[in-house]
Design a protein around this motif. Structure first.
Motif, short mmCIF file in Angstrom:
data_model
loop_
_atom_site.label_atom_id
_atom_site.label_comp_id
_atom_site.label_asym_id
_atom_site.label_seq_id
_atom_site.Cartn_x
_atom_site.Cartn_y
_atom_site.Cartn_z
N ALA A 1 36.46 11.59 54.13
CA ALA A 1 37.57 11.30 55.05
C ALA A 1 37.21 10.15 55.98
CB ALA A 1 37.93 12.55 55.85
N VAL A 2 35.97 10.12 56.44
CA VAL A 2 35.51 9.03 57.30
C VAL A 2 35.54 7.72 56.52
CG1 VAL A 2 33.52 8.09 58.55
CG2 VAL A 2 34.11 10.52 58.76
N LEU A 3 35.05 7.74 55.30
CA LEU A 3 35.03 6.54 54.47
C LEU A 3 36.46 6.06 54.18
CD1 LEU A 3 33.34 4.48 52.98
CD2 LEU A 3 33.21 6.06 51.06
N ALA A 4 37.37 6.97 53.89
CA ALA A 4 38.77 6.59 53.64
C ALA A 4 39.36 5.92 54.88
CB ALA A 4 39.59 7.81 53.25
N ALA A 5 39.07 6.45 56.05
CA ALA A 5 39.58 5.85 57.29
C ALA A 5 39.01 4.45 57.50
CB ALA A 5 39.25 6.74 58.47
N ARG A 6 37.73 4.26 57.19
CA ARG A 6 37.12 2.93 57.34
C ARG A 6 37.73 1.93 56.37
NH1 ARG A 6 31.02 5.18 57.89
NH2 ARG A 6 31.12 5.68 60.10
N VAL A 7 37.95 2.35 55.13
CA VAL A 7 38.55 1.46 54.14
C VAL A 7 39.98 1.13 54.55
CG1 VAL A 7 39.38 1.30 51.74
CG2 VAL A 7 37.07 2.19 52.22
N ASP A 8 40.72 2.13 54.98
CA ASP A 8 42.10 1.91 55.42
C ASP A 8 42.14 0.92 56.60
OD1 ASP A 8 44.95 2.64 55.16
OD2 ASP A 8 44.66 3.38 57.22
N THR A 9 41.23 1.06 57.53
CA THR A 9 41.16 0.13 58.67
C THR A 9 40.88 -1.29 58.20
OG1 THR A 9 40.43 1.89 60.16
CG2 THR A 9 39.94 -0.38 60.83
N ALA A 10 39.96 -1.45 57.27
CA ALA A 10 39.64 -2.78 56.74
C ALA A 10 40.84 -3.38 56.03
CB ALA A 10 38.44 -2.70 55.80
N LEU A 11 41.54 -2.58 55.25
CA LEU A 11 42.71 -3.09 54.53
C LEU A 11 43.85 -3.45 55.48
CD1 LEU A 11 42.75 -0.75 51.40
CD2 LEU A 11 42.01 -3.14 51.54
N ARG A 12 44.05 -2.66 56.53
CA ARG A 12 45.08 -2.97 57.52
C ARG A 12 44.74 -4.25 58.27
NH1 ARG A 12 48.53 1.61 59.36
NH2 ARG A 12 48.12 3.31 57.92
N ALA A 13 43.47 -4.46 58.54
CA ALA A 13 43.05 -5.69 59.22
C ALA A 13 43.33 -6.91 58.33
CB ALA A 13 41.57 -5.63 59.58
N TYR A 14 43.16 -6.72 57.03
CA TYR A 14 43.41 -7.81 56.08
C TYR A 14 44.91 -8.07 55.91
CZ TYR A 14 44.27 -9.89 51.49
OH TYR A 14 44.75 -10.66 50.47
N SER A 15 45.69 -7.03 55.71
CA SER A 15 47.10 -7.21 55.36
C SER A 15 48.05 -7.11 56.54
CB SER A 15 47.53 -6.19 54.31
OG SER A 15 47.60 -4.90 54.89
N GLY A 16 47.62 -6.46 57.60
CA GLY A 16 48.50 -6.30 58.75
C GLY A 16 49.45 -5.13 58.63
N ASP A 17 49.52 -4.47 57.49
CA ASP A 17 50.40 -3.31 57.35
C ASP A 17 49.81 -2.32 56.35
OD1 ASP A 17 51.13 -4.04 54.67
OD2 ASP A 17 52.66 -5.37 55.45
N PRO A 18 50.30 -1.09 56.36
CA PRO A 18 49.75 -0.08 55.45
C PRO A 18 50.41 -0.12 54.06
CG PRO A 18 51.32 0.91 56.95
CD PRO A 18 51.21 -0.53 57.33
N ARG A 19 50.10 -1.16 53.30
CA ARG A 19 50.72 -1.33 51.98
C ARG A 19 50.08 -0.46 50.91
NH1 ARG A 19 50.63 -7.74 51.29
NH2 ARG A 19 49.40 -7.03 49.54
N TRP A 20 48.84 -0.07 51.10
CA TRP A 20 48.11 0.62 50.05
C TRP A 20 47.74 2.04 50.46
CZ3 TRP A 20 46.26 -4.43 51.47
CH2 TRP A 20 46.73 -5.43 50.61
#
Length: 186
Positions: free
Chosen positions: A126-145
């Motif tokens: 769960a911690v790892l998923a949150a870190r990946v999600d944060t990195a992807l949001r920083a890249y894309s600016g929105d929760p696309r994935w």
């Protein structure tokens, strides 16, 4: 599971002769809320918090004073055998942000922080998923994935603009500490 399994060790500590300036720098550099104070034999003799240092005032006169002048000598600590529930109860009841862990001879062996206790409540995936999600949001600016993690293997699904973006996302996910494998799907 007990304090020995949860604590951060070795503990970052100061001795009574450490200057207020040096202790302030250590708190700031490490992001700690307090530092245990130990004698020359590593026995816990006090604690100095950021609040203690702020109350001392940072003037040229006080900055070079020893921590012994601003530390609290009465310290709440816990043994290495304390359970996470006991540690949590003590920290909440006493309103502590960190709790020194000592042996029966009052030798400092570690420190338990609130984040140490929160870490055991949150599964690693769960911690790892949150870190990946944060990195992807920083890249894309929105929760696309959508991100899911199983035993460190990360799956990312959702719409991609093109193959290049898919490769960028896959490369970005691999940079997150703890990721053992990556699968990217539309």
């Amino acid at each position: 599971m007990n304090a020995a399994d949860v604590m951060s060790s070795p503990a970052v500590a100061v001795n009574p002769s450490t200057t207020v300036r040096a202790a302030s720098a250590m708190l700031g550099d490490h992001g700690f809320s307090a530092l245990p104070v130990v004698d020359d034999e590593d026995r816990l003799v006090g604690i100095v918090s950021g609040a203690d240092l702020l109350l001392a005032g940072m003037s040229p006169e006080t900055a070079d004073e020893p921590v012994s002048r601003v530390m609290r000598g009465s310290v709440i600590s816990a043994p290495m055998t304390a359970s996470p529930a006991e540690l949590t109860e003590t920290m909440l009841a006493q309103r502590l942000r960190c709790l020194p862990i000592v042996t029966y001879g009052q030798l400092l062996v570690g420190v338990v922080s609130r984040s140490d206790l929160l870490r055991i409540l949150t599964p690693a995936d769960a911690v790892l998923a949150a870190r990946v999600d944060t990195a992807l949001r920083a890249y894309s600016g929105d929760p696309r994935w959508t991100v899911s993690v199983q035993d460190g293997e990360v799956s990312v699904s959702g719409p991609f603009s093109d193959q290049a973006e898919r490769k960028v996302v896959e490369a970005l996910v691999r940079t997150v500490p703890g990721v053992r494998g990556t699968q990217v799907a539309s």
